[in-house]
Each structure stands twice: as C-alpha cells, then as structure tokens.
Write a protein that holds these residues in place. Structure first.
Motif, PDB file in Angstrom:
ATOM      1  N   GLY A   1     -10.097  -9.709   7.343  1.00 40.03           N
ATOM      2  CA  GLY A   1      -8.595  -9.639   7.483  1.00 40.03           C
ATOM      3  C   GLY A   1      -8.136  -8.296   7.748  1.00 40.03           C
ATOM      4  N   PRO A   2      -6.872  -8.045   7.951  1.00 42.85           N
ATOM      5  CA  PRO A   2      -6.435  -6.852   8.411  1.00 42.85           C
ATOM      6  C   PRO A   2      -6.690  -5.700   7.387  1.00 42.85           C
ATOM      7  N   ARG A   3      -6.671  -4.492   7.935  1.00 43.40           N
ATOM      8  CA  ARG A   3      -7.058  -3.257   7.338  1.00 43.40           C
ATOM      9  C   ARG A   3      -5.860  -2.247   7.619  1.00 43.40           C
ATOM     10  N   ASP A   4      -5.603  -1.242   6.519  1.00 42.67           N
ATOM     11  CA  ASP A   4      -4.993  -0.316   6.682  1.00 42.67           C
ATOM     12  C   ASP A   4      -5.477   0.930   6.079  1.00 42.67           C
ATOM     13  N   PRO A   5      -6.348   1.535   6.813  1.00 41.62           N
ATOM     14  CA  PRO A   5      -6.925   2.822   5.950  1.00 41.62           C
ATOM     15  C   PRO A   5      -6.106   4.086   5.536  1.00 41.62           C
ATOM     16  N   GLU A   6      -5.091   4.067   6.520  1.00 41.02           N
ATOM     17  CA  GLU A   6      -4.138   5.232   5.854  1.00 41.02           C
ATOM     18  C   GLU A   6      -3.459   4.921   4.672  1.00 41.02           C
ATOM     19  N   ALA A   7      -2.887   3.557   4.581  1.00 39.77           N
ATOM     20  CA  ALA A   7      -2.310   3.006   3.346  1.00 39.77           C
ATOM     21  C   ALA A   7      -3.369   3.038   2.255  1.00 39.77           C
ATOM     22  N   ALA A   8      -4.464   2.784   2.666  1.00 35.74           N
ATOM     23  CA  ALA A   8      -5.474   2.686   1.426  1.00 35.74           C
ATOM     24  C   ALA A   8      -5.544   4.114   0.969  1.00 35.74           C
ATOM     25  N   GLN A   9      -5.739   5.162   1.711  1.00 36.21           N
ATOM     26  CA  GLN A   9      -5.726   6.270   1.163  1.00 36.21           C
ATOM     27  C   GLN A   9      -4.684   6.918   0.380  1.00 36.21           C
ATOM     28  N   ARG A  10      -3.525   6.640   0.856  1.00 33.33           N
ATOM     29  CA  ARG A  10      -2.242   6.724  -0.113  1.00 33.33           C
ATOM     30  C   ARG A  10      -2.357   6.166  -1.363  1.00 33.33           C
ATOM     31  N   HIS A  11      -2.671   4.992  -1.381  1.00 33.17           N
ATOM     32  CA  HIS A  11      -2.804   4.264  -2.723  1.00 33.17           C
ATOM     33  C   HIS A  11      -3.628   4.473  -3.482  1.00 33.17           C
ATOM     34  N   PHE A  12      -5.134   4.988  -2.922  1.00 29.42           N
ATOM     35  CA  PHE A  12      -6.072   5.290  -3.782  1.00 29.42           C
ATOM     36  C   PHE A  12      -5.716   6.861  -4.669  1.00 29.42           C
ATOM     37  N   ALA A  13      -4.701   7.627  -3.812  1.00 24.41           N
ATOM     38  CA  ALA A  13      -4.249   8.754  -4.387  1.00 24.41           C
ATOM     39  C   ALA A  13      -3.415   8.530  -5.450  1.00 24.41           C
ATOM     40  N   VAL A  14      -2.480   7.421  -5.274  1.00 23.65           N
ATOM     41  CA  VAL A  14      -1.447   7.229  -6.462  1.00 23.65           C
ATOM     42  C   VAL A  14      -2.339   6.747  -7.633  1.00 23.65           C
ATOM     43  N   SER A  15      -3.271   5.785  -7.460  1.00 27.55           N
ATOM     44  CA  SER A  15      -4.115   5.346  -8.610  1.00 27.55           C
ATOM     45  C   SER A  15      -4.724   6.666  -9.371  1.00 27.55           C
ATOM     46  N   CYS A  16      -5.470   7.485  -8.390  1.00 29.22           N
ATOM     47  CA  CYS A  16      -6.156   8.612  -8.927  1.00 29.22           C
ATOM     48  C   CYS A  16      -5.098   9.426  -9.719  1.00 29.22           C
ATOM     49  N   GLY A  17      -4.073   9.643  -9.095  1.00 26.56           N
ATOM     50  CA  GLY A  17      -2.914  10.293  -9.950  1.00 26.56           C
ATOM     51  C   GLY A  17      -2.461   9.660 -11.312  1.00 26.56           C
ATOM     52  N   LYS A  18      -2.487   8.452 -11.392  1.00 20.43           N
ATOM     53  CA  LYS A  18      -2.257   7.768 -12.892  1.00 20.43           C
ATOM     54  C   LYS A  18      -3.605   7.795 -13.875  1.00 20.43           C
ATOM     55  N   GLY A  19      -4.679   8.257 -13.475  1.00 20.80           N
ATOM     56  CA  GLY A  19      -5.852   8.166 -14.285  1.00 20.80           C
ATOM     57  C   GLY A  19      -6.835   7.248 -13.925  1.00 20.80           C
TER      58      GLY A  19
END
Length: 294
Positions: free
Chosen positions: A223-241
């Motif tokens: 399937g399609p990948r979006d590494p830059e978006a993945a990094q942003r969303h990992f960052a949000v999840s990390c910030g939420k604990g």
C-alpha cells in the motif's frame, strides 16, 4: 363619572405592569448574571459561560446547582475536580458526580468513572459507571468503556461502535484502532479516515496506529506510504504519552540522523519511550550508549 375616573389609573397601572412583565424576560435574557441573582438557573448557566475567571465560574455553577440543576452540579464537580489548590476538592466533586449519575445525567456517570479510576484505583467501579454513561448516550463514556474492557470482548467493539455512531470523532478513531489491531489483515484503506480525524484531535492511540499505517503501507506492505506524515503522527502520539509512539519516532529519527546532535535527539525519544514502559526502547538506549551516543 367619578367612579369610572377612579378606575382608569388602576387599569393603566395594570397594563403598564403587564407590559413590564412581558419585557422582563427579554431584559433578563440580555443580563444572565442578573437573572442568576433573581434565581433563574438558565441565567446562572449562561453567565458561567462568560465568567470572569475560574472562581467566578465555580460560584455561578454552585448557585445553579443549589437552584436545582443537576447538570450544573456535574459541571460544578468538574470545576472542583480540575481546580488548582486550594479550590480543588475532589471528594466533593465525586459527591456531585454521584448525584448527577444517580439522576441519569450522562456526564455525571462519565466523570464519576474518572474519579473512581484515577483517585480510588477501582477499575471495576469505573467500568460500571462507564457502562451507565454509555447507556445514557455519552459518547466519551462509550469509548472509555471500550478502552477499559479486554480487547477480545464483544462489548469492546460494540462500545467503540456506539461511540462512533453517537458522533464522537475519537470514538470512530478508537474503533479503527480496534479494527486494525484485532481485525484480519490486510488493513483496509477505509480505516485511515477515522484515524486521521481522531489524530487531529490529538488522540494518542489513533495517531500511533495512523503513523504505523503511513510508515508500513495502508492496506498492507504494497500500500501507499507517507514517511513524513508517519513521523509527525508518531510525534503527536509520543507527546500524548504513547511509549511506542516515542520508540518509533526515535527509530525513524535515528535512522535519518547525519550528525551527533541528531542522534542525541533521537536517543531522547528512546529514553522517553523507556520511561513510558516501552521495554524495547530501554534496550535500544543501552545499545546506543554502548555505540557512543551521549
């Protein structure tokens, strides 16, 4: 004549009073604080929405509660629960939540569950309160119930589905998380939209699962990948604990690191992941330190 003349002023006065009574609700509608002072619950509630500060808001909600609004009692409880010391009074807040829940105020049951879980550490009691909140149509109560229940229980998925059906963006995201983590592979692209909407509300689990799909491929490895978006969303999840959000964020940044400063920054994410209970991150911190990253 004289008798008729004597009656006329009284009739005029009555008419003036009636006109005044007709205008009174309009005047009070424009001045909710005055309406509250006169004992109108709706005035107190409206005034609390534009209060001059936390203490003023609490005072207005306390008056609305005293005037008989159980919904206002629950709101008063929420203010007392979240207030900074010395105003904070979580035991009194719990009593207000109990009153509201007993009177079928949905948020009363949902807030009572928060108190039972956070303050009493009684997960079984919290589940009971969340079940009642969900039955009363409180969307957050429904997805909260799903989070507390075992993943394999049929009620878990049903709770997420009901939350989503009740219009909760986070509920739809949690349903998608449940489908991704517990459903048959490959992951369907249709899971991405509700995850993205929930992630926009900074729901950590939704951001984490969305990031995994963006990194690995939506719908499976092809399937399609979006590494830059993945990094942003990992960052949000990390910030939420979310520890695994921090772990994956650190892994992506460590792989892309070109300087010692970038490697140190990536290591900080792994250290945070370790603190949050992602044990793989603890091992990774040890490996990176052995390799010289400080």
């Amino acid at each position: 004549g004289g008798a008729g003349g004597a009656m006329r002023p009284a009739l005029v006065l009555v008419a003036a009073l009636l006109a005044g009574c007709e205008r009174l609700p309009n005047r009070l509608g424009r001045d909710p604080r005055r309406a509250c002072e006169l004992g109108l619950v709706s005035g107190c509630v409206r005034a609390s929405q534009s209060a001059r500060g936390p203490a003023d808001k609490l005072a207005l909600l306390t008056r609305a509660c005293a005037l008989g609004s159980l919904a206002a009692c629950v709101d008063e409880g929420a203010e007392r629960y979240e207030a900074a010391p010395p105003t904070r009074d979580r035991r009194r807040a719990a009593g207000l939540f109990v009153r509201g829940c007993a009177a079928s105020v949905p948020l009363g049951c949902r807030n009572l569950a928060v108190y039972q879980d956070n303050e009493l550490h009684d997960r079984a009691a919290a589940v009971t309160s969340l079940r009642r909140a969900c039955a009363l149509g409180e969307p957050e109560g429904c997805w909260g119930l799903g989070v507390f229940l075992p993943a394999a229980a049929p009620e878990t998925r049903q709770s997420f589905e009901r939350s989503c059906a009740l219009g909760s963006v986070v509920g739809c995201g949690r349903l998608a998380v449940h489908q991704v983590e517990n459903g048959p592979p490959p992951v369907q692209p249709g899971a991405v939209a509700p995850l993205r909407r929930a992630c926009e509300r900074e729901d950590g689990p939704s951001c984490y699962v969305l990031a995994v799909l963006e990194r690995d491929g939506v719908g499976g490895p092809e399937g399609p990948r979006d590494p830059e978006a993945a990094q942003r969303h990992f960052a949000v999840s990390c910030g939420k604990g979310n520890g695994y959000g921090c772990l994956n964020l650190g892994a992506l940044r460590f792989t892309a690191a070109r300087t010692e400063a970038e490697r140190v920054a990536a290591l900080a994410h792994h250290e945070r992941a370790c603190e949050l209970g992602a044990l793989r991150a603890c091992a990774q911190v040890g490996v990176e330190r052995l390799q010289g990253t400080r």
